[in-house]
Design a protein around this motif. Structure first.
Motif, mmCIF file in Angstrom:
data_model
loop_
_atom_site.group_PDB
_atom_site.id
_atom_site.type_symbol
_atom_site.label_atom_id
_atom_site.label_comp_id
_atom_site.label_asym_id
_atom_site.label_seq_id
_atom_site.Cartn_x
_atom_site.Cartn_y
_atom_site.Cartn_z
ATOM 1 N N ALA A 95 -0.370 -5.259 -5.918
ATOM 2 C CA ALA A 95 -1.276 -6.014 -6.589
ATOM 3 C C ALA A 95 -2.664 -6.720 -6.167
ATOM 4 C CB ALA A 95 -0.461 -7.245 -7.430
ATOM 5 N N TRP A 96 -2.007 -7.167 -4.619
ATOM 6 C CA TRP A 96 -3.154 -8.016 -3.767
ATOM 7 C C TRP A 96 -3.958 -6.811 -2.831
ATOM 8 C CZ3 TRP A 96 -5.119 -12.609 -4.348
ATOM 9 C CH2 TRP A 96 -4.477 -13.570 -5.222
ATOM 10 N N ASN A 97 -2.899 -6.039 -1.953
ATOM 11 C CA ASN A 97 -3.573 -5.508 -1.113
ATOM 12 C C ASN A 97 -3.626 -3.731 -1.180
ATOM 13 O OD1 ASN A 97 -3.359 -7.909 0.563
ATOM 14 N ND2 ASN A 97 -1.012 -7.716 0.753
ATOM 15 N N SER A 98 -2.880 -3.153 -1.992
ATOM 16 C CA SER A 98 -2.766 -1.957 -1.997
ATOM 17 C C SER A 98 -2.760 -1.246 -3.187
ATOM 18 C CB SER A 98 -1.477 -1.308 -1.175
ATOM 19 O OG SER A 98 -1.540 -1.875 0.042
ATOM 20 N N GLU A 99 -3.118 0.049 -3.494
ATOM 21 C CA GLU A 99 -3.002 0.856 -4.804
ATOM 22 C C GLU A 99 -1.740 0.945 -5.213
ATOM 23 O OE1 GLU A 99 -5.488 1.314 -6.964
ATOM 24 O OE2 GLU A 99 -6.838 0.158 -5.744
#
Length: 239
Positions: A95-99
């Protein structure tokens, strides 16, 4: 020579049609309850993604607290509770850093040690796919797919997960807009009732009643609809 009967759909296309029908049902029904509606959608996703045994949507707020919607198994909710408790895990990273986050074997993964140890101890999950959802709200979200055996998610699983995550995003945004519309209508009705109470109590017109509500809202730093609630509660049966 053409066939008289309908063309037979491949299993993949049949699953996509079932998902689209589920979205259509959501739109037609105007469902007010997000959780069971999203659970139905997630059940279709689980059937479509090779290797998947369970699914859930994780919603992440600005404090990295995680809540679950549409969990098809209880352990999907438990895994989000573990992530929320320790502030780490695959859905938070997705959710915050990666797809996309892919865990081939949770027992051997070293990225989130506290999440891993608790998840392995308290759930049967060993394979995880987390795909970020691009929703139109203020909260980040991810679609999570789970399996009890390691190494079950392959390239086809990943491709299908991305397709169904995109469809889930459409469904989620649709449900959110319907909910926001209903809330707006409810707020308008409450403010109208509160205006009526003030008009009757103080002998003022609708414009002055609304200005009074707005001023009370600003001076108390309270939402207008909450002020309306208070006025209605104070005005019922009062003189």
């Amino acid at each position: 020579m053409s066939s008289d009967g309908p063309a037979e759909l491949s299993p993949e296309r049949q699953q996509i049609y079932e998902f689209l029908h589920a979205i259509d049902d959501v739109q037609r029904s105007g469902s007010k309850d997000l959780d069971p509606t999203l659970r139905d959608v997630n059940e279709v996703t689980v059937a479509a993604v090779p290797g998947a045994h369970a699914a859930g949507l994780s919603l992440v707020d600005e404090n990295r607290r995680v809540t679950t919607l549409g969990a098809t198994e209880d352990y999907a909710t438990l895994l989000d509770e573990i992530q929320s408790e320790y502030g780490e895990g695959p859905c938070l990273s997705a959710a915050w850093n990666s797809e996309i986050i892919h865990i081939d074997d949770l027992a051997a993964d070293t990225r989130w040690p506290r999440y891993r140890s608790n998840a392995c101890e308290r759930t049967p999950v060993r394979s995880v796919l987390s795909v970020r959802l691009h929703n139109d709200g203020n909260r980040l979200a991810a679609l999570n797919l789970y399996a009890p055996s390691p190494g079950v998610f392959d390239e086809e699983s990943l491709e299908q997960a991305m397709i169904y995550a995109a469809h889930t995003t459409v469904t989620w945004n649709l449900l959110r807009r319907q909910q926001q519309f209903r809330n707006a209508l409810a707020s308008r009705d409450l403010i109208g009732q509160a205006k009526g109470v003030l008009m009757e109590r103080f002998g003022i017109d609708a414009v002055r009643a609304f200005e009074l509500l707005r001023r009370l809202s600003q001076e108390s730093n309270t939402k207008l609809v909450d002020i309306a609630h208070r006025v209605i509660d104070a005005g019922v049966g009062g003189h």
